[in-house]
Design a protein around this motif. Structure first.
Motif: not given
Length: 346
Positions: A278, A298, A300-303
């Motif tokens: 990233h 950035r 991410t939380e989902k990743e």
């Protein structure tokens, strides 16, 4: 009586002259400690700092293992947030202090210098993810830098690798401005942030989350995992590492350290190792070979959440806000605390 007074004043004048003349020398002696004095002062600081933090009211899963360094602008703490795989029973640092010689130096990025050190003491060893106390003769501040090479490199060639970002911290300044080939220093291993599985341990997947120079200990873990993969393939036995996913964020592609080394491992083990790189402030065009791996923005939380499983260990190292965010999100997603390992620098 007058002669006695004359003698007294002469003696007093002599003492004053001696003190004035000697003062600069005394100052030099104070400012340039020996290597033994540096190590001794580090031991004293460690003992007092550890005692102070042990009596504090931090949650039991967060422990402080090394003292702040004495740079007035930057206090560096190594925080360990887990009792991860292979971490049981280890101490914050080893007692082996070894001399080391700089045998290679190169710019890894515009702000980071990479060092190769030849370590003299054959009893010196480390686990993937640990750091070294870095003693520089003539510099009164002790450095603390994560090792980015694998334990295999030390075992085979007696070498360790560091990547140090430019800063006003005296050891970093010395590395960037004064360090030359054949410079001699001393090193000692420390830290409870590491991955050191034993052959009979259960197989684990790894998710490595890095920000900036926080890639250093995670690259050591990644390289160690690759060595374990090779051993398993060659011998048909040994520890079986699961899949590994590296999430790595930096300002731009020039600050993505070791990107070619990382992609080489991804290409060597396409079914085992993957990466997501990233960049947050990219202003130039991204090269064709990097584009398939680059995401602008950035991590991410989902990743991260997509990789949660009961077989997965999470290792996080980067700026404190990033480390705090992901460790908290993982806890909120019911990942066991013993599966969340983190190290902070600030």
């Amino acid at each position: 009586m007058s002669s006695l007074l004359l003698f007294f004043f002469f003696f007093l004048f002599f003492v004053v002259v001696v003190v004035v003349v000697s003062a600069p020398c005394l100052k030099v002696l104070v400012l340039i400690p020996t290597l033994e004095q540096l190590i001794s002062s580090k031991e004293t600081a460690l003992t007092s700092e550890k005692a102070r933090w042990m009596s504090s009211c931090y949650p039991c899963h967060v422990q402080i293992f090394s003292p702040p360094y004495s740079d007035s602008k930057k206090l560096i703490y190594h925080l360990k947030g887990c009792q991860g795989l292979g971490n049981k029973g280890s101490s914050p640092f080893t007692s082996v202090v070894s001399t080391a010689k700089v045998c290679g130096a190169a710019a890894e990025s515009p702000s980071v210098k990479r060092l190769h050190l030849l370590v003299a003491d054959k009893d010196f060893s480390f686990k993937a993810g640990q750091w070294v106390d870095f003693f520089i003769p003539g510099v009164s501040v002790v450095g603390g830098f994560s090792i980015c090479s694998s334990p295999r490199l030390l075992k085979q060639e007696r070498m360790i690798e560091l990547a140090v970002k430019y800063a006003n911290h005296p050891p970093a300044l010395w590395i960037h401005n004064q360090c030359t080939l054949d410079s001699e220093v001393a090193v000692r291993v420390g830290g409870e942030f590491f991955f050191d599985p034993q052959p009979a341990d259960a197989s684990r997947n790894l998710v490595l989350i890095a920000g900036g120079v926080g890639i250093n200990p995670l690259l050591s873990i990644l390289r160690h995992a690759a060595d374990l993969h090779r051993d398993r393939a060659n011998k048909g036995s040994g520890y079986e590492v699961g899949t590994i996913k590296l999430f790595y964020s930096a300002k731009n592609t020039s600050e993505l350290l070791f990107k070619q080394n990382i992609l080489d491992l991804v290409n060597e083990f396409p079914e085992k190792i993957a990466c997501s790189l990233h960049v947050t402030k990219q202003t130039t065009q991204i090269s064709a070979e990097l584009q398939p791996y680059i995401t602008e923005g950035r991590i991410t939380e989902k990743e991260i959440r997509d990789h949660i499983s009961k077989e997965t260990l999470f290792y996080i190292c980067g700026p404190p806000p990033m480390t705090d965010f992901f460790s908290k999100q993982l806890e909120n997603s019911h990942v066991p605390k013993e599966h969340i390992c983190f190290e902070k620098w600030w």
